[in-house]
Design an enzyme around this catalytic site. Structure first.
Site, PDB file in Angstrom:
ATOM      1  CB  SER A  94      -0.865   0.063   1.263  1.00 36.12           C
ATOM      2  OG  SER A  94      -1.615  -1.079   1.408  1.00 36.12           O
ATOM      3  CG  HIS A 115      -2.597  -0.794  -3.474  1.00 34.45           C
ATOM      4  ND1 HIS A 115      -2.891   0.521  -3.221  1.00 34.45           N
ATOM      5  CD2 HIS A 115      -2.844  -1.442  -2.313  1.00 34.45           C
ATOM      6  CE1 HIS A 115      -3.283   0.661  -1.968  1.00 34.45           C
ATOM      7  NE2 HIS A 115      -3.269  -0.523  -1.405  1.00 34.45           N
ATOM      8  CD  GLU A 127      -3.483   3.385  -5.904  1.00 30.55           C
ATOM      9  OE1 GLU A 127      -3.713   4.598  -5.850  1.00 30.55           O
ATOM     10  OE2 GLU A 127      -2.871   2.787  -4.992  1.00 30.55           O
ATOM     11  CG  ASN A 165      -4.093   4.233   0.656  1.00 37.64           C
ATOM     12  OD1 ASN A 165      -5.323   4.278   0.753  1.00 37.64           O
ATOM     13  ND2 ASN A 165      -3.428   3.102   0.730  1.00 37.64           N
TER      14      ASN A 165
END
Ligand SMILES: NC(=O)c1ccc[n+]([C@@H]2O[C@H](COP(=O)([O-])OP(=O)(O)OC[C@H]3O[C@@H](n4cnc5c(N)ncnc54)[C@H](O)[C@@H]3O)[C@@H](O)[C@H]2O)c1
Length: 262
Positions: A94, A115, A127, A165
């Site tokens: 992540s 991801h 991702e 994120n």
């Protein structure tokens, strides 16, 4: 796909298999797939605690603890064991640098980030993270793989927290500053995010739900170091983590769950 799941912990494997069975049963009961399809999917899955079985993999997706040393150790092993030079060797990291993970292999052009988002069966996004030496062909193949899994890929360069994120952490930092400045309360920020922005959960609720306040601070500290002051979390949030308040599971996080059963 024939899927081979490996974990060092037997209990995790049992729980993982149970979760897959439950998800598939849910799809059968909703009439989305036939019972035979569920059986066929399960028959193509196998689990083991033995990493020696990755030799003939076409695609390997690593998802061990978020720890650079452990990831590097794993990728060294994969590089030795995965026979096909065409294989894709991917990490579900992540936040860690895919370029650094790839650096321990002799085939960094075949290494990329893939991801996924929690809960994986529901969230459609993947991702695809391009490391410094990831080839264009690898990026295209990972995008295609995501499509075959029913996911929508987006491409991110190798940068702290990638795209999604980074957005989430920027929102959460600003939410914490709004509270710090007395502009709005924790409750009103969450209600604003839900009813004004259409988010399913407000940022404070989300990190409480994930018991993620320590992780949030760990990642935003790293992002502050790499990307600048805009990711510095206010001290009042740091104090929650220092007091052992991680979120819902600890009885308190941004909210107090001990009395209200919130
Ligand atoms: N939890 C999330 O919401 C989420 C979302 C997207 C990506 N990720 C990423 O996925 C990865 C795993 O995160 P997690 O939250 O599932 O962690 P976790 O701690 O729940 O699971 C990690 C698993 O790795 C296993 N493991 C550790 N060492 C191993 C080894 N040497 N060989 C085989 N298995 C080993 C552990 O037994 C454990 O089951 C991390 O890179 C994380 O950043 C997590």
């Amino acid at each position: 796909f024939n899927v081979y799941g490996i974990d060092t912990n037997k209990k995790t494997i049992e729980n993982g298999l149970k979760a897959v069975e439950k998800n598939l049963e849910g799809l059968v009961s909703k009439g989305k797939i036939e019972a035979e399809k569920k059986d066929a999917i399960l028959s193509r899955m196998a689990f083991s605690t033995d990493l020696d079985n990755v030799g003939d993999a076409d695609v390997l997706i690593e998802a061990v603890f978020e720890d650079m040393d452990l990831k590097k150790e794993m990728f060294k092993k994969f590089d030795k064991q995965v026979a096909s030079e065409e294989a894709l060797i991917l990490s579900n990291t992540s936040s860690l640098s895919v370029s650094e993970i790839a650096s321990v292999t002799k085939r960094p052009e075949r290494v990329a980030g893939m991801h996924f988002f929690n809960p994986v069966p529901i969230m459609r996004l993947v991702e695809v993270v391009r490391g410094a030496l990831t080839s264009d062909e690898t990026v295209e193949q990972v995008k295609e793989l995501a499509g075959l899994m029913g996911k929508t890929p987006i491409i991110s360069a190798d940068s702290p927290a990638f795209i999604v994120n980074r957005l989430l952490n920027a929102l959460t930092c600003e939410a914490a500053r709004i509270v710090e400045e007395g502009v709005g309360s924790v409750e009103d920020v969450d209600t604003g995010a839900k009813l004004g922005l259409g988010h399913p959960m407000g940022p404070f609720e989300l990190f409480d739900f994930l018991n993620g306040i320590p992780l949030l601070l760990h990642v935003t500290d790293y992002m502050t170091e790499q990307l600048g002051e805009r990711f510095r979390m206010p001290v009042w949030v740091k104090n929650l983590a220092r007091a052992g308040l991680a979120g819902r599971a600890t009885g308190r996080g941004f909210y107090d769950y001990s009395q209200e059963g919130k």
